[in-house]
Motif scaffolding. Structure first.
Motif, PDB file in Angstrom:
ATOM      1  N   GLN A 111     113.118 -29.574-107.536  1.00 32.86           N
ATOM      2  CA  GLN A 111     112.325 -30.092-106.596  1.00 32.86           C
ATOM      3  C   GLN A 111     112.822 -29.207-105.393  1.00 32.86           C
ATOM      4  O   GLN A 111     113.486 -28.826-105.068  1.00 32.86           O
ATOM      5  N   PHE A 112     111.732 -29.057-104.197  1.00 34.68           N
ATOM      6  CA  PHE A 112     111.714 -28.419-103.163  1.00 34.68           C
ATOM      7  C   PHE A 112     112.222 -29.457-101.965  1.00 34.68           C
ATOM      8  O   PHE A 112     111.732 -30.488-102.147  1.00 34.68           O
ATOM      9  N   GLY A 113     112.983 -28.592-101.245  1.00 37.41           N
ATOM     10  CA  GLY A 113     113.365 -29.552-100.193  1.00 37.41           C
ATOM     11  C   GLY A 113     112.577 -29.924 -99.025  1.00 37.41           C
ATOM     12  O   GLY A 113     111.264 -29.525 -99.153  1.00 37.41           O
ATOM     13  N   ARG A 114     112.926 -30.209 -97.755  1.00 39.55           N
ATOM     14  CA  ARG A 114     112.149 -30.626 -96.582  1.00 39.55           C
ATOM     15  C   ARG A 114     111.901 -29.431 -95.763  1.00 39.55           C
ATOM     16  O   ARG A 114     111.242 -29.622 -94.757  1.00 39.55           O
ATOM     17  N   THR A 115     112.959 -28.612 -95.504  1.00 33.70           N
ATOM     18  CA  THR A 115     112.835 -27.390 -94.760  1.00 33.70           C
ATOM     19  C   THR A 115     112.735 -26.105 -95.415  1.00 33.70           C
ATOM     20  O   THR A 115     113.455 -25.713 -96.102  1.00 33.70           O
ATOM     21  N   LEU A 116     111.645 -25.628 -95.464  1.00 31.25           N
ATOM     22  CA  LEU A 116     111.110 -24.581 -96.202  1.00 31.25           C
ATOM     23  C   LEU A 116     110.616 -23.393 -95.562  1.00 31.25           C
ATOM     24  O   LEU A 116     109.981 -23.462 -94.409  1.00 31.25           O
ATOM     25  N   SER A 117     110.806 -21.945 -95.733  1.00 31.66           N
ATOM     26  CA  SER A 117     110.062 -20.916 -95.433  1.00 31.66           C
ATOM     27  C   SER A 117     109.454 -20.235 -96.317  1.00 31.66           C
ATOM     28  O   SER A 117     109.893 -20.334 -97.511  1.00 31.66           O
ATOM     29  N   VAL A 118     107.887 -19.958 -96.108  1.00 33.61           N
ATOM     30  CA  VAL A 118     107.185 -19.615 -97.113  1.00 33.61           C
ATOM     31  C   VAL A 118     106.833 -18.190 -96.722  1.00 33.61           C
ATOM     32  O   VAL A 118     106.203 -18.262 -95.417  1.00 33.61           O
ATOM     33  N   ALA A 119     106.782 -17.215 -97.541  1.00 35.15           N
ATOM     34  CA  ALA A 119     106.363 -15.777 -97.261  1.00 35.15           C
ATOM     35  C   ALA A 119     105.339 -15.380 -98.471  1.00 35.15           C
ATOM     36  O   ALA A 119     105.735 -15.667 -99.526  1.00 35.15           O
ATOM     37  N   VAL A 120     104.292 -14.982 -97.762  1.00 34.97           N
ATOM     38  CA  VAL A 120     103.412 -14.265 -98.965  1.00 34.97           C
ATOM     39  C   VAL A 120     103.119 -12.805 -98.577  1.00 34.97           C
ATOM     40  O   VAL A 120     102.943 -12.489 -97.368  1.00 34.97           O
ATOM     41  N   ASP A 121     102.563 -12.138 -99.411  1.00 27.52           N
ATOM     42  CA  ASP A 121     102.285 -10.781 -99.469  1.00 27.52           C
ATOM     43  C   ASP A 121     100.827 -10.675 -99.744  1.00 27.52           C
ATOM     44  O   ASP A 121     100.344 -11.474-100.865  1.00 27.52           O
ATOM     45  N   THR A 122      99.884  -9.962 -99.197  1.00 26.97           N
ATOM     46  CA  THR A 122      98.258 -10.013 -99.678  1.00 26.97           C
ATOM     47  C   THR A 122      98.165  -8.456-100.204  1.00 26.97           C
ATOM     48  O   THR A 122      98.913  -7.584-100.195  1.00 26.97           O
TER      49      THR A 122
END
Length: 177
Positions: A111-122
């Motif tokens: 389960q993922f929580g409610r305060t998330l940081s998402v980083a992507v590399d392209t």
């Protein structure tokens, strides 16, 4: 009296000089970084994130962290780290959290929580990241729905796909180059 007036004049001159120098120093600073926004949605029962990128780019890797809630201290915790997207939707920026990548360096939580940081590399070497505190209810869509018809939860509330894209294109003008 004359000494007092001269001293006052020197103080005013020094204050003016310091103000000028502070303005000059401020002009030499780097401009603020562009504001990147991701948007969250539920597709079926899965939490997904839409990460806007330039039309010619593709997502290569993703990292998701749990971050402390606003006003609370603590460290971020890596929840999921993966690369090598396995489908076109993921490469284009719509990522079902916990799946869609061939190489997983950190397995996702149940389960993922409610305060998330998402980083992507392209594929063009850029990295983008954003942190969002999700509301209790996140917009939900059935699998197979076009991303262009979705609205997403962002740090500015619920916004449409077009609004999220326009924000990205305004902040990151390099797509038009």
């Amino acid at each position: 009296m004359r000494v007092l007036a001269r001293g006052k004049r020197r103080v005013l001159l020094l204050a003016g000089l310091l103000l000028s120098l502070s303005q000059l120093g401020g002009a030499c600073l780097h401009p603020p970084r562009p504001d990147y926004q991701v948007g969250f949605v539920r597709i079926g029962d899965r939490l997904a994130v839409y990460t806007p990128i330039c039309p010619d780019d593709t997502i290569e890797a993703v990292r998701v962290h749990a971050v402390p809630e606003a006003g609370k201290s603590g460290d971020s915790v890596l929840l999921w780290d993966a690369d090598g997207p396995t489908d076109e939707s993921t490469r284009a920026g719509l990522i079902l959290l916990g799946e869609g990548f061939g190489t997983v360096r950190r397995a996702p939580p149940a389960q993922f929580g409610r305060t998330l940081s998402v980083a992507v590399d392209t594929n063009d070497g850029n990295s983008y990241n954003d942190a969002v505190a999700l509301p209790e209810q996140v917009a939900r869509y059935p699998a197979g729905r076009s991303v262009t018809g979705m609205s997403f939860e962002t740090d500015d509330g619920r916004v449409s796909y077009d609004t999220l894209r326009a924000h990205f294109e305004t902040e990151f003008k390099k797509c038009a180059e």
